[in-house]
Design an enzyme around this catalytic site. Structure first.
Site, PDB file in Angstrom:
ATOM      1  CD  GLU B  60      10.113 -41.956 -26.787  1.00 24.99           C
ATOM      2  OE1 GLU B  60      10.196 -41.269 -27.837  1.00 24.99           O
ATOM      3  OE2 GLU B  60      10.473 -43.147 -26.722  1.00 24.99           O
ATOM      4  CG  HIS B 129      19.512 -48.917 -23.555  1.00 28.64           C
ATOM      5  ND1 HIS B 129      20.283 -48.672 -24.654  1.00 28.64           N
ATOM      6  CD2 HIS B 129      18.269 -49.170 -24.019  1.00 28.64           C
ATOM      7  CE1 HIS B 129      19.542 -48.776 -25.742  1.00 28.64           C
ATOM      8  NE2 HIS B 129      18.312 -49.082 -25.389  1.00 28.64           N
TER       9      HIS B 129
HETATM   10  C1  LIG Z   1      13.369 -42.365 -28.617  1.00 29.59           C
HETATM   11  C2  LIG Z   1      13.391 -43.829 -28.344  1.00 29.59           C
HETATM   12  N1  LIG Z   1      12.361 -44.407 -27.721  1.00 29.59           N
HETATM   13  C3  LIG Z   1      12.375 -45.731 -27.464  1.00 29.59           C
HETATM   14  C4  LIG Z   1      13.426 -46.503 -27.834  1.00 29.59           C
HETATM   15  C5  LIG Z   1      13.445 -47.997 -27.510  1.00 29.59           C
HETATM   16  N2  LIG Z   1      13.371 -48.740 -28.768  1.00 29.59           N
HETATM   17  C6  LIG Z   1      14.482 -49.192 -29.372  1.00 29.59           C
HETATM   18  S1  LIG Z   1      14.164 -49.872 -30.846  1.00 29.59           S
HETATM   19  C7  LIG Z   1      12.510 -49.637 -30.671  1.00 29.59           C
HETATM   20  C8  LIG Z   1      11.585 -50.081 -31.744  1.00 29.59           C
HETATM   21  C9  LIG Z   1      11.995 -49.601 -33.083  1.00 29.59           C
HETATM   22  O1  LIG Z   1      11.123 -50.106 -34.041  1.00 29.59           O
HETATM   23  P1  LIG Z   1      11.335 -49.780 -35.566  1.00 29.59           P
HETATM   24  O2  LIG Z   1      11.560 -48.329 -35.750  1.00 29.59           O
HETATM   25  O3  LIG Z   1      10.240 -50.381 -36.328  1.00 29.59           O
HETATM   26  O4  LIG Z   1      12.727 -50.467 -35.902  1.00 29.59           O
HETATM   27  P2  LIG Z   1      13.083 -52.023 -35.878  1.00 29.59           P
HETATM   28  O5  LIG Z   1      13.756 -52.283 -34.578  1.00 29.59           O
HETATM   29  O6  LIG Z   1      11.816 -52.784 -36.043  1.00 29.59           O
HETATM   30  O7  LIG Z   1      14.009 -52.231 -37.023  1.00 29.59           O
HETATM   31  C10 LIG Z   1      12.230 -49.013 -29.465  1.00 29.59           C
HETATM   32  C11 LIG Z   1      10.887 -48.670 -28.972  1.00 29.59           C
HETATM   33  C12 LIG Z   1      14.489 -45.858 -28.483  1.00 29.59           C
HETATM   34  N3  LIG Z   1      15.575 -46.536 -28.887  1.00 29.59           N
HETATM   35  N4  LIG Z   1      14.445 -44.540 -28.734  1.00 29.59           N
END
Ligand SMILES: Cc1ncc(C[n+]2csc(CCOP(=O)(O)OP(=O)(O)O)c2C)c(N)n1
Ligand SMILES: [Mg+2]
Lengths: 331, 327
Positions: B60, B129
């Protein structure tokens, strides 16, 4: 059964191998049950470990839950189970009941935490746990305790500043820290190619002067070995290690997602060919450590545990609304 | 004119604006192929291409920091923060940079950028959330903060925000996305930022609120109407700047003010509105100002009984307004 200490030269006996397999199967089965509860309208939210069990159990089995600490992320059911959280405790959290040890039903499911089991409470904003784990490691170092901190996160989350700041801090202070990246190729819908230009997240370690290692999640023993070595380095005062585990996510991101928009069914099928649970069982059978009969027995035991956990959690009470005001501050 | 949901109104406005002005870019996590986790940007990448509707890495601070850079270099970025709860990694960029760039450069630079973010609870989103984060930003001079309460306002305020030369935070209540529907004209129109909207005239009690709570207050007003209590409702629409004139006018008219928001009580906008009334309209009041707000606990819990205990509901508003009317 060959109780060979020489298995992969890891010093693993057959009991440990079976334990690893058990936790993978248990994680998958609990996770599958969560989706059923979701479809039944009993649980509003699911976020899965499915596809990543080999990675998680490979890591956890190389740690010492009696002294080490983990700061896991929302997919790490395999890790927290290995560290001693019980299926009942998991289901209490999934159904947001008062006795959920992670948060008393306050957090979304899979936001694990368990003080007695050395599982740090985790939040939703990604990568915030990485500096926490470095701080836990700092305390170990200052107190000269023979223990390590392990933290894990997804590959997409390694783009956050806190990940980089924590790696640098841990490297500068040679902290007993293991940072595990479970790379499932997607951050929700965004493929790795749009998250970063490097093929391996492990390459990011070089910028902080620490080793970055790539292992396959479908090879839990390889993961185990890499983690053991990282732990040894950490305990010798040689500092942190970044371990990237190539793995897969078999479900949509969460129960609120639909992955068909960004992942072809062919790709999903190919990923399922690389399922650690299937491959590990096959390997155990090839090594004559396992057979169908024992597999059936284990699966029955797991089904029973999952049923018991579900029944127990369904019958458990919700938190009293008055507790909304508890724990804002120390009493 | 078409009937649209709140979400569709935002999407169609983004589409109209992207067509109108090719300096506008939309970006954020999952906004492209996936069309955003709430589908607000669905179809936009297909229409405008990957250069104008961009799936960004999960970071972000980088999303907002690059939007600032693009804005000072002539683009009109409309970044999305996936959930307002995840705006905090970018707070340094928003508060230290975007808000202060015009002032610190003595007017040489400006940051025409609109940060869109879904907020609010009651959707089983738990601690991270469900948050209402508007008060943090409303505290900062240099920022504007708008929170539409209807599909019609969603369009007019978004168009104004995009046209604005200064950084605007545009908060969208998640529970409003699909539950609120209304008529939205096809043509482009602007609703001035800083102008409140009198949603319903009344005699006995004024409810001052914004966002999703406006629709809740309207429900409460209907119930109370049957009891002979006439409720006036003022929708702030923008919480920075505040429409001081409209606030004082309604306070003077009914003499009884109920301030409602889902954001935490302490330090919420209700405090500022109350202070304005106390300073400028105290002797018109027939009762102490009442604030109905989210409780002062760190965030909204997930478990249904706790979530319900946290949420401001039409019933709680009805109850508070009834009590105030009887004062
Ligand atoms: C700071 C922040 N921004 C956005 C989100 C929303 N969000 C939750 S999980 C995710 C994707 C995470 O991807 P990754 O790190 O590859 O983990 P995965 O879920 O694939 O295991 C996002 C964008 C969040 N939880 N925290
Ligand atoms: Mg991922």
């Amino acid at each position: 059964m060959a109780g060979s200490d020489a298995l992969y030269g890891l010093g693993l006996d057959t009991t440990k191998i079976e334990t690893m397999y058990y936790y993978m199967v248990l994680s998958r089965a609990l996770d599958e049950r969560m989706w059923i509860l979701n479809r039944q309208g009993k649980s509003a939210f699911v976020i899965s470990c499915q596809g990543q069990e080999g990675a998680q159990v490979g890591v956890a089995s190389a740690l010492d839950p009696t002294v080490d600490w983990v700061a896991p992320y929302y997919r790490d059911l395999g890790i927290v189970l290995y560290f001693g959280m019980t299926p009942r405790e998991i289901m209490l959290g999934q159904l947001a009941k008062a006795d959920d040890p992670s948060s008393g039903g306050r957090q979304m499911p899979s936001h694990y935490g368990h003080k007695e089991r050395h599982v740090l409470t985790g939040s939703s904003p990604v990568a915030t746990q990485v500096p926490h784990a470095a701080g836990i490691a700092l305390a170990f170092k200052i107190r000269k305790e023979a223990a390590v901190a392990m933290t894990s996160l997804g590959e997409g989350s390694t783009n956050q500043g806190e990940f980089h700041e924590a790696l640098n801090f841990a490297a500068v202070h040679r902290l007993p820290l293991i940072v595990v990246v479970e790379n499932n190729g997607f951050a929700i819908s965004v493929p790795q190619s749009k998250e970063m230009v490097v093929a391996d997240v492990a390459a990011k370690a070089a910028g902080y002067g620490m080793p970055g290692i790539v292992v396959q999640g479908s090879d839990p023993l390889g993961v185990h070995q890499a983690t053991l070595e990282a732990r040894k380095r950490a305990l010798k005062g040689e500092g942190p290690t970044l371990i990237e585990i190539k793995t897969h996510r078999y479900t949509p991101h969460s129960s609120d997602d639909d992955d068909r928009a960004y992942k072809t069914r062919e790709q999903l099928k190919a990923e399922k060919e690389d399922d650690a649970i299937v491959l590990f069982r096959q390997w155990m059978m090839d090594q004559k450590l396992w057979d169908d009969e024992r597999d059936q027995a284990l699966r029955q035991r797991v089904r029973h545990e999952v049923d018991d956990a579900t029944d127990y959690a369904e019958a458990a009470p919700y938190p009293d609304p008055k507790t909304l005001w508890d724990h804002v501050y120390h009493s | 004119m078409a009937v649209m949901t709140y979400l569709e109104a935002i999407r169609e406005t983004l589409r109209q604006e992207l067509r109108r002005d090719d300096r506008i870019i939309v970006y954020g996590e999952d906004v492209g192929v996936r069309g955003g986790v709430f589908r607000v940007t669905e179809g936009l990448q297909a229409e405008f291409g990957e250069e104008r509707v961009i799936d960004s890495p999960l970071a972000e601070a980088a999303i907002i920091g690059t939007a600032i850079g693009a804005a000072v270099n002539g683009l009109r970025p409309v970044p999305e923060i996936q959930f307002s709860d995840f705006i905090f990694p970018a707070i340094n960029q928003i508060v230290q940079e975007a808000a202060r760039i015009r002032y610190r450069s003595n007017g040489a630079f400006g940051v025409p950028m609109v940060i869109r973010a879904p907020f609010g609870g009651g959707v089983h989103g738990a601690l991270y959330h469900s948050q209402s984060v508007e008060a943090f930003f409303a505290h900062v001079p240099g920022l504007k903060v708008v929170i539409p309460s209807t599909p019609y306002d969603a369009k007019g305020l978004l168009a104004s925000a995009i046209q604005d030369e200064d950084p605007v935070l545009y908060f969208e209540h998640k529970a409003a996305y699909r539950s609120l529907k209304g008529e939205v004209p096809d043509e482009r129109y602007l609703i001035p930022i800083g102008k409140a909207d009198l949603k319903r005239p009344g005699k006995h009690v004024s409810i001052i609120t914004y966002g999703l709570m406006v629709s809740y207050a309207l429900k409460a007003a209907e119930v109370l109407d049957k009891e002979g209590i006439s409720v006036e409702i003022l929708d702030l629409r923008s919480i920075r700047p505040l429409d001081v004139e409209a606030i004082l006018e309604t306070a003077k008219k009914t003499g009884k003010v109920l301030m409602v928001h889902e954001d935490n009580l302490t330090g919420g906008i209700g405090g500022e509105v109350s202070a304005l009334i106390a300073e400028h309209a105290l002797f018109y009041l027939d009762a102490p100002i009442v604030r109905l707000a989210g409780p002062d606990v760190p965030a909204m819990p997930y478990s249904p009984p706790l979530e319900h205990a946290f949420m401001v509901t039409p019933e709680k508003i009805t109850e508070a307004a009834r009590k105030l009317a009887k004062f």
